[in-house]
Enzyme design. Structure first.
Site, PDB file in Angstrom:
ATOM      1  N   LYS A  73      61.207  23.814  94.807  1.00  0.00           N
ATOM      2  CA  LYS A  73      62.078  23.384  93.713  1.00  0.00           C
ATOM      3  C   LYS A  73      63.402  24.165  93.709  1.00  0.00           C
ATOM      4  CE  LYS A  73      58.253  21.900  90.702  1.00  0.00           C
ATOM      5  NZ  LYS A  73      57.691  21.955  89.318  1.00  0.00           N
TER       6      LYS A  73
ATOM      7  N   TYR B 133      57.235  11.900  88.934  1.00  0.00           N
ATOM      8  CA  TYR B 133      56.627  12.427  87.712  1.00  0.00           C
ATOM      9  C   TYR B 133      56.223  11.321  86.731  1.00  0.00           C
ATOM     10  CZ  TYR B 133      57.804  17.217  89.098  1.00  0.00           C
ATOM     11  OH  TYR B 133      57.867  18.435  89.735  1.00  0.00           O
TER      12      TYR B 133
ATOM     13  N   ASN C 165      59.168  26.644  88.135  1.00  0.00           N
ATOM     14  CA  ASN C 165      57.965  27.287  88.679  1.00  0.00           C
ATOM     15  C   ASN C 165      57.882  27.174  90.212  1.00  0.00           C
ATOM     16  OD1 ASN C 165      57.371  24.606  88.734  1.00  0.00           O
ATOM     17  ND2 ASN C 165      55.447  24.747  87.619  1.00  0.00           N
TER      18      ASN C 165
ATOM     19  N   HIS D 164      56.121  22.431  93.898  1.00  0.00           N
ATOM     20  CA  HIS D 164      55.257  21.308  93.525  1.00  0.00           C
ATOM     21  C   HIS D 164      54.239  21.120  94.631  1.00  0.00           C
ATOM     22  CE1 HIS D 164      54.007  17.222  92.369  1.00  0.00           C
ATOM     23  NE2 HIS D 164      54.018  16.987  93.658  1.00  0.00           N
TER      24      HIS D 164
ATOM     25  N   GLU E  22      52.471  10.411  97.195  1.00  0.00           N
ATOM     26  CA  GLU E  22      53.668  11.247  97.144  1.00  0.00           C
ATOM     27  C   GLU E  22      54.303  11.419  98.530  1.00  0.00           C
ATOM     28  OE1 GLU E  22      52.581  13.847  93.144  1.00  0.00           O
ATOM     29  OE2 GLU E  22      52.638  14.866  95.078  1.00  0.00           O
TER      30      GLU E  22
HETATM   31  P1  IDP Z   1      51.628  20.937  88.293  1.00  0.00           P
HETATM   32  O1  IDP Z   1      53.047  21.035  88.841  1.00  0.00           O
HETATM   33  O2  IDP Z   1      50.939  22.278  88.317  1.00  0.00           O
HETATM   34  O3  IDP Z   1      50.826  19.833  88.934  1.00  0.00           O
HETATM   35  P2  IDP Z   1      51.881  19.189  85.979  1.00  0.00           P
HETATM   36  O4  IDP Z   1      51.022  19.273  84.769  1.00  0.00           O
HETATM   37  O5  IDP Z   1      51.651  18.052  86.917  1.00  0.00           O
HETATM   38  O6  IDP Z   1      51.769  20.594  86.731  1.00  0.00           O
HETATM   39  O7  IDP Z   1      53.382  19.157  85.473  1.00  0.00           O
HETATM   40  C1  IDP Z   1      54.439  18.871  86.373  1.00  0.00           C
HETATM   41  C2  IDP Z   1      55.541  19.875  86.137  1.00  0.00           C
HETATM   42  O8  IDP Z   1      56.047  19.691  84.813  1.00  0.00           O
HETATM   43  C3  IDP Z   1      55.106  21.321  86.193  1.00  0.00           C
HETATM   44  O9  IDP Z   1      55.154  21.868  87.505  1.00  0.00           O
HETATM   45  C4  IDP Z   1      56.086  22.011  85.278  1.00  0.00           C
HETATM   46  O10 IDP Z   1      57.276  22.391  85.954  1.00  0.00           O
HETATM   47  C5  IDP Z   1      56.419  20.947  84.259  1.00  0.00           C
HETATM   48  N1  IDP Z   1      55.649  21.141  83.018  1.00  0.00           N
HETATM   49  C6  IDP Z   1      54.321  20.983  82.855  1.00  0.00           C
HETATM   50  N2  IDP Z   1      53.943  21.247  81.591  1.00  0.00           N
HETATM   51  C7  IDP Z   1      55.088  21.593  80.927  1.00  0.00           C
HETATM   52  C8  IDP Z   1      55.359  21.974  79.562  1.00  0.00           C
HETATM   53  O11 IDP Z   1      54.485  22.071  78.717  1.00  0.00           O
HETATM   54  N3  IDP Z   1      56.679  22.237  79.288  1.00  0.00           N
HETATM   55  C9  IDP Z   1      57.664  22.151  80.206  1.00  0.00           C
HETATM   56  N4  IDP Z   1      57.450  21.792  81.504  1.00  0.00           N
HETATM   57  C10 IDP Z   1      56.178  21.521  81.864  1.00  0.00           C
HETATM   58 MG    MG Z   2      51.035  17.796  88.889  1.00  0.00          MG
END
Ligand code: IDP
Ligand code: MG
Length: 138
Positions: A9, A49, A112, A115, A126
């Site tokens: 990212k 997403y 973070n 992905h 994907e």
């Molecule tokens: P993942 O990346 O660990 O699979 P997901 O639940 O699929 O997590 O969420 C996709 C992305 O959305 C996450 O990597 C994160 O950057 C963002 N995200 C997830 N939950 C939150 C939240 O509660 N607030 C803000 N961003 C979030």
């Molecule tokens: Mg995810």
């Protein structure tokens, strides 16, 4: 062989962590079979997403991932999806264990660093969003 999509990212690419992140994944025995740098358009970001369409953070997520160029990689290997998820760590860097990519490099839940596809089924979808067949090596 199982395949999965990894995205490095904006926060990680901007901080020069591309090599470090690739090394960590390769050290798990995963083989890189495709790689490219690209600036996501909003349409592709929304497709990636789509499952989060109704979440409060969806717009932030789409804006962020399409803000500056990212690195897209296909890794292949035994249990690739699971191995990558473990190596990445929990979604929220504050909760991710030390020694994981997000635990060590993630800035906050949005920024973070990486992905990784969450299931074999999602991974196949994907991979196809980002790469054509002739861009993937075997
Ligand atoms: P993942 O990346 O660990 O699979 P997901 O639940 O699929 O997590 O969420 C996709 C992305 O959305 C996450 O990597 C994160 O950057 C963002 N995200 C997830 N939950 C939150 C939240 O509660 N607030 C803000 N961003 C979030
Ligand atoms: Mg995810």
């Amino acid at each position: 062989m199982e395949r999965s999509l990894v995205l490095i990212k904006p926060d990680a690419r901007q901080r020069g962590l591309v090599g470090t992140i690739i090394t960590r994944l390769e050290r798990q025995g995963l083989k890189m079979v495709a790689i490219k740098m690209l600036h996501l358009d909003r349409v592709l970001a929304q497709q990636l997403y789509a499952i989060h369409r109704d979440k409060s953070f969806f717009d932030d997520l789409v804006n962020y991932i399409s803000s500056t160029p990212i690195i897209a990689i296909v890794f292949a290997g035994e249990k690739a999806v699971e191995v990558i998820r473990k190596t990445m760590g929990a979604t929220d860097p504050a909760r991710a264990e030390a020694g994981t990519i997000r635990g060590d490099f993630g800035l906050d839940i949005g920024r973070n660093s990486v992905h990784g596809s969450d299931s074999v089924e999602t991974a196949e979808k994907e991979v196809k969003l980002f790469f054509s067949k002739d861009e993937i090596y075997t």
